[in-house]
Design a protein around this motif. Structure first.
Motif, mmCIF file in Angstrom:
data_model
loop_
_atom_site.group_PDB
_atom_site.id
_atom_site.type_symbol
_atom_site.label_atom_id
_atom_site.label_comp_id
_atom_site.label_asym_id
_atom_site.label_seq_id
_atom_site.Cartn_x
_atom_site.Cartn_y
_atom_site.Cartn_z
ATOM 1 N N GLY A 56 0.814 -1.212 0.000
ATOM 2 C CA GLY A 56 0.000 0.000 0.000
ATOM 3 C C GLY A 56 0.840 1.251 0.000
ATOM 4 N N LEU A 57 0.180 2.383 0.242
ATOM 5 C CA LEU A 57 0.867 3.661 0.330
ATOM 6 C C LEU A 57 1.799 3.671 1.540
ATOM 7 C CD1 LEU A 57 -2.150 6.008 -0.442
ATOM 8 C CD2 LEU A 57 -0.081 5.818 -1.834
ATOM 9 N N GLY A 58 2.979 4.248 1.356
ATOM 10 C CA GLY A 58 3.906 4.357 2.472
ATOM 11 C C GLY A 58 4.350 3.016 3.015
ATOM 12 N N CYS A 59 4.462 2.008 2.151
ATOM 13 C CA CYS A 59 4.839 0.667 2.620
ATOM 14 C C CYS A 59 6.241 0.726 3.247
ATOM 15 C CB CYS A 59 4.830 -0.299 1.450
ATOM 16 S SG CYS A 59 4.993 -2.022 1.931
ATOM 17 N N SER A 113 -1.406 -1.987 -9.950
ATOM 18 C CA SER A 113 -1.665 -0.547 -9.969
ATOM 19 C C SER A 113 -0.420 0.232 -9.572
ATOM 20 C CB SER A 113 -2.788 -0.215 -8.981
ATOM 21 O OG SER A 113 -2.347 -0.438 -7.646
ATOM 22 N N GLU A 114 -0.499 1.528 -9.733
ATOM 23 C CA GLU A 114 0.611 2.409 -9.353
ATOM 24 C C GLU A 114 1.011 2.212 -7.893
ATOM 25 O OE1 GLU A 114 1.463 7.224 -8.818
ATOM 26 O OE2 GLU A 114 -0.396 6.534 -9.758
ATOM 27 N N ILE A 115 0.014 2.050 -7.011
ATOM 28 C CA ILE A 115 0.319 1.924 -5.589
ATOM 29 C C ILE A 115 0.863 0.542 -5.270
ATOM 30 C CG2 ILE A 115 -0.664 2.019 -3.266
ATOM 31 C CD1 ILE A 115 -2.619 4.136 -4.382
ATOM 32 N N ILE A 142 0.139 12.764 11.636
ATOM 33 C CA ILE A 142 -0.419 12.826 10.293
ATOM 34 C C ILE A 142 -0.269 11.519 9.526
ATOM 35 C CG2 ILE A 142 1.640 13.651 9.072
ATOM 36 C CD1 ILE A 142 -1.999 14.946 8.668
ATOM 37 N N SER A 143 0.717 10.685 9.878
ATOM 38 C CA SER A 143 0.897 9.383 9.249
ATOM 39 C C SER A 143 1.722 8.525 10.184
ATOM 40 C CB SER A 143 1.600 9.519 7.888
ATOM 41 O OG SER A 143 2.995 9.695 8.051
#
Length: 554
Positions: A250-253, A275-277, A539-540
């Motif tokens: 996923g994002l930020g793996c 996909s891009e992600i 935030i993340s």
């Protein structure tokens, strides 16, 4: 019978059971026929965006298409987000779009839009029907198209004067055959099996096309002792507590999670469009060492996906479940492979850091919300998750142990969670259904709580309220050192908002309050919104807003 009644008979005969809509004047007879058919449920929603998301989530959970219906220009425009989501998520959906009357077509009549042109880029097929006696036939074709190969949405625009026309009752309605599920060829099976056996570090990337192949995927992974990654927002395709599970692409793996994929010498992609992600911005699979690329094979039911993103040494067009089962039947000895370190590297990223325990100013750390969910929710709960940075904590912290427990848009569409939860509870009322959203997404489609309350649906909505469009604020802080247009007024009294829509509402600023709110929600007879006040600085999982802003200044 009317053309609308005939259309509904075709839908019902195909096993379709629900239609989601904001009723419009251009399909009056269709809504009436749906409402009065004993095998169909017509769901009135508060916005066409919600209707589209509901139809998408319904089909994603059940594997059977649902219907979304909207009127011409404005209604069709509102519905488009949900249809685009279905296209990117490979979800079957039947879309009926009311159009201006036949005699007015092409005159820019009231709310007229060329709906075929509008919907063609976001559907597998879009058409305008101009004869009432062709509607049933077109509906059957739409169902076949939506469910064959890579699934997806199909749109039928219908002039408003056609649905009410009387048509001859046929001897037999147009049928919809079971979609073909091609097997893996014997030669392909043997070559893939030999390749996986020879490899030193083989891994599998499993996507949404493997959603119905859970036991076969587990069996194939165990047979060849291959590690398994789930593609973007498809974390429920493989049990996360299995020792062969290597993580979510996923994002930020986190870098430790990617190491096994970077070092793999055999990568089998099953049912994923890469996909891009999932590919980490089209970077993986990558070269394992200079001049020696990782070897990639791909199995997909859609020939257009095979080799579309990365070169493959072997591509096979086959149904994921049938292909994986075939691979498990190949005899032969497979060498021992130890994935315990890679599995533990992923598991370590799912644990909250110490600083998540206490936050100043009556705010929860996002990790604390996920920890409460893990304490209080059944592990087979269906989670519908929205877009937003809060979701990174959910993706990291929640373990998906059962199939069909994650409803999440790979399109990244905001506003998905609440409507999706409504549809999930309608489709499978015995399941525990929990929507997880940020305040931005909840304010986009939270009015569908009224739909849930009206229908008596006991869903739980958890809102991470941090007063920000967090994803954009993070990108702005990192790139520009300041933010613009990302603030949301607050803290908003979202519990009162929910009560105003007929649902229950609770506010949580401590883990104890959150535990109690979740406990109460799980025993409630109707919908509950829990306003979890979270710290905007968190935030993340890997960054803080203050750190990003301060770092940019240096």
């Amino acid at each position: 019978m009317t053309a609308a009644e005939q259309v509904v008979e075709v839908l019902a005969a195909a096993g379709i059971r629900r239609c989601y809509t904001v009723p419009g004047e251009s399909f009056l007879e269709l809504a009436d026929a749906l409402e009065h058919h004993p095998g169909m449920t017509l769901v009135s929603t508060r916005h066409e965006n919600g209707a589209g998301f509901m139809a998408e989530a319904d089909a994603k959970l059940t594997g059977i298409p649902a219907v979304a219906a909207a009127t011409r220009g404005p209604g069709a425009s509102n519905l488009a987000v949900g249809v685009h989501t279905a296209m990117q998520d490979s979800t079957p959906m039947i879309v009926f779009l009311g159009q201006v009357e036949t005699d007015h077509l092409g005159k820019e009549a009231f709310q007229e839009v060329d709906l075929t042109a509008f919907y063609s880029p976001i559907t597998k097929w879009a058409t305008t029907v101009t004869r009432a006696d062709r509607l049933a036939e077109t509906t059957a074709r739409a169902i076949r198209t939506a469910t064959t190969g890579r699934p997806g949405p199909v749109a039928i625009a219908v002039p408003g004067d056609l649905f009410g026309q009387r048509v001859a009752r046929p001897g037999a309605l147009p049928g919809v055959a079971e979609p073909p599920r091609p097997p893996l060829g014997g030669d392909e099976r043997d070559r893939i099996a030999a390749w996986l056996t020879r490899a030193e570090r083989p891994v599998i990337i499993a996507g949404g096309g493997a959603r119905d192949a859970g036991p076969a995927l587990v069996a194939a992974a165990e047979r060849f002792r291959a590690g398994v990654y789930s593609s973007w927002r498809r974390q429920d395709v493989f049990p996360n507590d299995h020792p062969l599970y290597l993580g979510h692409l996923g994002l930020g793996c986190p870098k430790p999670v990617l190491r096994a994929l970077e070092e793999a010498d055999a990568v089998l992609i099953v049912g994923s469009r890469l996909s891009e992600i999932t590919t980490q911005t089209y970077r993986l699979p990558e070269e394992r060492s200079p001049g020696k690329p990782s070897t990639v094979a791909q199995i997909d039911i859609d020939p257009a996906q095979v080799g579309a993103v990365t070169p493959v040494w072997l591509g096979a067009v086959a149904d994921a479940r049938r292909a994986l089962l075939a691979l498990t039947r190949v005899q032969g000895r497979v060498p021992e492979r130890d994935w315990s370190g890679a599995h533990q590297a992923w598991a370590d990223t799912t644990t909250a850091p110490p600083e998540a325990a206490e936050r100043p100013g009556g705010r929860l750390h996002p990790w604390a919300v996920v920890q409460a969910m893990r304490r209080m929710l059944p592990e087979d709960a269906v989670l519908t998750n929205d877009a937003g940075n809060f979701a990174a904590f959910l993706h990291r912290g929640w373990w998906y142990r059962h199939p069909r427990t994650q409803l999440a848009p790979t399109s990244g569409a905001m506003g998905y969670a609440v409507p999706a939860a409504v549809a999930a509870k309608l489709a499978e009322p015995h399941r525990t259904v929990v929507a997880v959203a940020g305040d931005g997404g909840a304010l986009m489609t939270g009015q569908e709580l009224e739909t849930a309350a009206r229908l008596g649906l006991a869903i739980t909505v958890i809102v991470f309220q941090n007063g920000l469009y967090g994803t954009i604020a993070m990108h702005q802080a990192r790139a520009l050192g300041r933010t613009a247009a990302t603030d949301i007024s607050g803290p908003l009294d979202l519990a009162s908002y929910a009560r105003g829509l007929g649902a229950r509402g609770a506010t949580a600023t401590t883990p104890e309050e959150l535990d109690k709110a979740l406990s109460d929600a799980l025993t409630a007879e109707g919908p509950t919104l829990i306003d979890a006040r979270t710290d905007p600085d968190a935030i993340s999982p890997g960054a803080t807003m203050s750190g990003l802003l301060g770092g940019h200044g240096r």
